[in-house]
Design a protein around this motif. Sequence first.
Motif, PDB file in Angstrom:
ATOM      1  N   GLY A 138       0.814  -1.212   0.000  1.00 14.25           N
ATOM      2  CA  GLY A 138       0.000   0.000   0.000  1.00 14.25           C
ATOM      3  C   GLY A 138       0.838   1.249   0.000  1.00 14.25           C
ATOM      4  O   GLY A 138       2.030   1.234   0.322  1.00 14.25           O
ATOM      5  N   PRO A 139       0.312   2.341  -0.355  1.00 16.46           N
ATOM      6  CA  PRO A 139       1.046   3.615  -0.367  1.00 16.46           C
ATOM      7  C   PRO A 139       1.423   4.056   1.037  1.00 16.46           C
ATOM      8  O   PRO A 139       0.729   3.792   2.009  1.00 16.46           O
ATOM      9  CB  PRO A 139       0.041   4.597  -1.006  1.00 16.46           C
ATOM     10  N   THR A 140       2.595   4.680   1.132  1.00 16.99           N
ATOM     11  CA  THR A 140       3.110   5.114   2.427  1.00 16.99           C
ATOM     12  C   THR A 140       3.119   6.635   2.476  1.00 16.99           C
ATOM     13  O   THR A 140       3.830   7.279   1.692  1.00 16.99           O
ATOM     14  CB  THR A 140       4.535   4.586   2.648  1.00 16.99           C
ATOM     15  N   PRO A 141       2.364   7.247   3.340  1.00 16.58           N
ATOM     16  CA  PRO A 141       2.370   8.720   3.424  1.00 16.58           C
ATOM     17  C   PRO A 141       3.671   9.213   4.031  1.00 16.58           C
ATOM     18  O   PRO A 141       4.325   8.519   4.794  1.00 16.58           O
ATOM     19  CB  PRO A 141       1.179   9.014   4.336  1.00 16.58           C
ATOM     20  N   THR A 142       4.071  10.429   3.690  1.00 19.12           N
ATOM     21  CA  THR A 142       5.264  11.057   4.258  1.00 19.12           C
ATOM     22  C   THR A 142       4.877  12.423   4.820  1.00 19.12           C
ATOM     23  O   THR A 142       3.763  12.919   4.632  1.00 19.12           O
ATOM     24  CB  THR A 142       6.345  11.239   3.172  1.00 19.12           C
ATOM     25  N   ARG A 143       5.859  13.047   5.480  1.00 20.30           N
ATOM     26  CA  ARG A 143       5.557  14.332   6.108  1.00 20.30           C
ATOM     27  C   ARG A 143       5.200  15.397   5.072  1.00 20.30           C
ATOM     28  O   ARG A 143       4.433  16.303   5.321  1.00 20.30           O
ATOM     29  CB  ARG A 143       6.778  14.811   6.899  1.00 20.30           C
ATOM     30  N   ASP A 144       5.781  15.267   3.852  1.00 15.74           N
ATOM     31  CA  ASP A 144       5.581  16.285   2.832  1.00 15.74           C
ATOM     32  C   ASP A 144       4.525  15.875   1.811  1.00 15.74           C
ATOM     33  O   ASP A 144       4.323  16.553   0.822  1.00 15.74           O
ATOM     34  CB  ASP A 144       6.910  16.537   2.108  1.00 15.74           C
ATOM     35  N   ALA A 145       3.863  14.751   2.072  1.00 12.46           N
ATOM     36  CA  ALA A 145       2.971  14.218   1.063  1.00 12.46           C
ATOM     37  C   ALA A 145       1.592  14.839   1.122  1.00 12.46           C
ATOM     38  O   ALA A 145       0.892  14.891   0.116  1.00 12.46           O
ATOM     39  CB  ALA A 145       2.852  12.708   1.219  1.00 12.46           C
ATOM     40  N   GLY A 151       2.347   6.190  -4.674  1.00 12.98           N
ATOM     41  CA  GLY A 151       1.722   5.364  -5.700  1.00 12.98           C
ATOM     42  C   GLY A 151       0.898   6.161  -6.687  1.00 12.98           C
ATOM     43  O   GLY A 151       0.607   5.694  -7.789  1.00 12.98           O
ATOM     44  N   ALA A 152       0.484   7.389  -6.313  1.00  4.59           N
ATOM     45  CA  ALA A 152      -0.357   8.201  -7.192  1.00  4.59           C
ATOM     46  C   ALA A 152       0.442   9.265  -7.925  1.00  4.59           C
ATOM     47  O   ALA A 152      -0.132  10.075  -8.654  1.00  4.59           O
ATOM     48  CB  ALA A 152      -1.460   8.874  -6.380  1.00  4.59           C
ATOM     49  N   THR A 153       1.772   9.295  -7.754  1.00  9.04           N
ATOM     50  CA  THR A 153       2.598  10.325  -8.385  1.00  9.04           C
ATOM     51  C   THR A 153       3.710   9.664  -9.180  1.00  9.04           C
ATOM     52  O   THR A 153       4.205   8.585  -8.822  1.00  9.04           O
ATOM     53  CB  THR A 153       3.227  11.250  -7.329  1.00  9.04           C
ATOM     54  N   PRO A 154       4.170  10.315 -10.248  1.00  6.94           N
ATOM     55  CA  PRO A 154       5.297   9.771 -11.005  1.00  6.94           C
ATOM     56  C   PRO A 154       6.617  10.072 -10.288  1.00  6.94           C
ATOM     57  O   PRO A 154       6.668  10.885  -9.366  1.00  6.94           O
ATOM     58  CB  PRO A 154       5.212  10.527 -12.334  1.00  6.94           C
ATOM     59  N   MET A 155       7.671   9.384 -10.736  1.00  3.05           N
ATOM     60  CA  MET A 155       8.991   9.680 -10.207  1.00  3.05           C
ATOM     61  C   MET A 155       9.441  11.051 -10.704  1.00  3.05           C
ATOM     62  O   MET A 155       9.165  11.433 -11.847  1.00  3.05           O
ATOM     63  CB  MET A 155       9.981   8.612 -10.666  1.00  3.05           C
ATOM     64  N   ASN A 183      11.300  20.691  -5.625  1.00  3.00           N
ATOM     65  CA  ASN A 183      10.446  20.524  -6.801  1.00  3.00           C
ATOM     66  C   ASN A 183       9.961  21.906  -7.259  1.00  3.00           C
ATOM     67  O   ASN A 183       9.104  22.517  -6.624  1.00  3.00           O
ATOM     68  CB  ASN A 183       9.259  19.623  -6.449  1.00  3.00           C
ATOM     69  N   HIS A 184      10.548  22.392  -8.361  1.00  2.00           N
ATOM     70  CA  HIS A 184      10.151  23.723  -8.854  1.00  2.00           C
ATOM     71  C   HIS A 184       9.080  23.635  -9.940  1.00  2.00           C
ATOM     72  O   HIS A 184       8.709  24.660 -10.534  1.00  2.00           O
ATOM     73  CB  HIS A 184      11.376  24.484  -9.375  1.00  2.00           C
ATOM     74  N   SER A 185       8.562  22.432 -10.213  1.00  2.00           N
ATOM     75  CA  SER A 185       7.535  22.281 -11.245  1.00  2.00           C
ATOM     76  C   SER A 185       6.146  22.492 -10.633  1.00  2.00           C
ATOM     77  O   SER A 185       6.000  22.691  -9.419  1.00  2.00           O
ATOM     78  CB  SER A 185       7.624  20.891 -11.881  1.00  2.00           C
ATOM     79  N   SER A 186       5.119  22.376 -11.478  1.00  2.00           N
ATOM     80  CA  SER A 186       3.741  22.589 -11.023  1.00  2.00           C
ATOM     81  C   SER A 186       3.010  21.287 -10.737  1.00  2.00           C
ATOM     82  O   SER A 186       1.809  21.307 -10.437  1.00  2.00           O
ATOM     83  CB  SER A 186       2.964  23.375 -12.089  1.00  2.00           C
ATOM     84  N   THR A 187       3.716  20.155 -10.822  1.00  2.00           N
ATOM     85  CA  THR A 187       3.094  18.856 -10.555  1.00  2.00           C
ATOM     86  C   THR A 187       3.856  18.117  -9.467  1.00  2.00           C
ATOM     87  O   THR A 187       5.068  18.294  -9.303  1.00  2.00           O
ATOM     88  CB  THR A 187       3.063  17.981 -11.831  1.00  2.00           C
ATOM     89  N   SER A 217      17.667   2.710   6.232  1.00  2.00           N
ATOM     90  CA  SER A 217      16.362   2.400   5.646  1.00  2.00           C
ATOM     91  C   SER A 217      15.758   3.672   5.051  1.00  2.00           C
ATOM     92  O   SER A 217      16.109   4.785   5.435  1.00  2.00           O
ATOM     93  CB  SER A 217      15.423   1.829   6.713  1.00  2.00           C
ATOM     94  N   TYR A 218      14.864   3.480   4.090  1.00  2.00           N
ATOM     95  CA  TYR A 218      14.240   4.638   3.456  1.00  2.00           C
ATOM     96  C   TYR A 218      12.893   4.237   2.873  1.00  2.00           C
ATOM     97  O   TYR A 218      12.558   3.058   2.760  1.00  2.00           O
ATOM     98  CB  TYR A 218      15.144   5.212   2.358  1.00  2.00           C
ATOM     99  N   ARG A 219      12.123   5.251   2.498  1.00  2.00           N
ATOM    100  CA  ARG A 219      10.807   5.044   1.878  1.00  2.00           C
ATOM    101  C   ARG A 219      10.584   6.145   0.840  1.00  2.00           C
ATOM    102  O   ARG A 219      11.306   7.149   0.843  1.00  2.00           O
ATOM    103  CB  ARG A 219       9.698   5.080   2.929  1.00  2.00           C
ATOM    104  N   PRO A 220       9.616   5.960  -0.053  1.00  2.00           N
ATOM    105  CA  PRO A 220       9.358   7.010  -1.047  1.00  2.00           C
ATOM    106  C   PRO A 220       8.949   8.324  -0.372  1.00  2.00           C
ATOM    107  O   PRO A 220       8.269   8.329   0.654  1.00  2.00           O
ATOM    108  CB  PRO A 220       8.203   6.435  -1.876  1.00  2.00           C
TER     109      PRO A 220
END
Length: 288
Positions: A138-145, A151-155, A183-187, A217-220
């Motif tokens: 399942g998708p893992t939320p982060t502090r900045d998410a 899972g709902a965003t591209p790399m 991230n300086h883009s709009s997406t 250890s790390y996560r997306p």
Amino acid sequence: MTGFPDHQGGGLDGEGAGGDPVEPLLRQPPGYLDAPPGSFGRIRRRAARRRRMRAAGGGLAAAVVLTGSVYLVGALTSHDSDEVVSPPVSDSLTSTAPSTPGPSPDTAPTVNPAPTTTATTGGRGTRGATGTATTPPGPTPTRDAGTQTAGATPMCATSQLSAALGGGDAGAGSLFRYLVLTNHSSTACHLTGYPGLSMLDAKGAQIGAPADRQPMSYRPVVLRPGGAVSDTIHTVNQQGTCLPASVKLRIYPPGNTAWLDFPGSVTNCDNLFTVTPFTAGSTGNPPS
């Protein structure tokens, strides 16, 4: 005349006159010889050996005849008998249960693997080597998410990012600098794992080897527009042999082959130059 060979004329010439007439009768014939000493014992021993040999030969012949008779009786019995003879236990075959055939390729169920994330795992001097780190399903939320997930965003592509050196820390002879990507883009997009990082001189030539990866250890991590992630660069403060200080740094964001060059002074001393995986925020990993 007595006829004995030792008779010397029997008085014809007068020599036997006056002799003992019985003496010639008591004399043994001149051709008789006594048996050699021990000859009778040898004869008896030879006779005893012959008797033993004859007895042994008779016993052997009897055994051969008896064996042949038993064999002949057994052969006749096996040919004439209708009884089925089972093989001895030592010759029996061990039966095995038939193996259960597995499902055919057309009917085999499909097992969905657990979601995984890709992380760069190359060591010093490697670029673009990838490995797999398993993350919880399942998708893992982060502090900045916020409400978005990896899972709902591209790399994140390199073109969506800008890089800079942030603050730092020091202690026990070690130096720590924070490397920040924004991230300086709009997406929204996400990053996972370690970057590739090298030191460059003023002409853009690489100084020493790329940074090693410090095991953690790390996560997306999801970056919304304007969001930032960071990691920590670890070096030592003027210990051992030091390479020239960098003028610029070159970073390959995780999962990208395009790079970003940006100003930054870092010195690799005592062959210690490591980087941690990205985490949310701008204060390194672990966050300070």
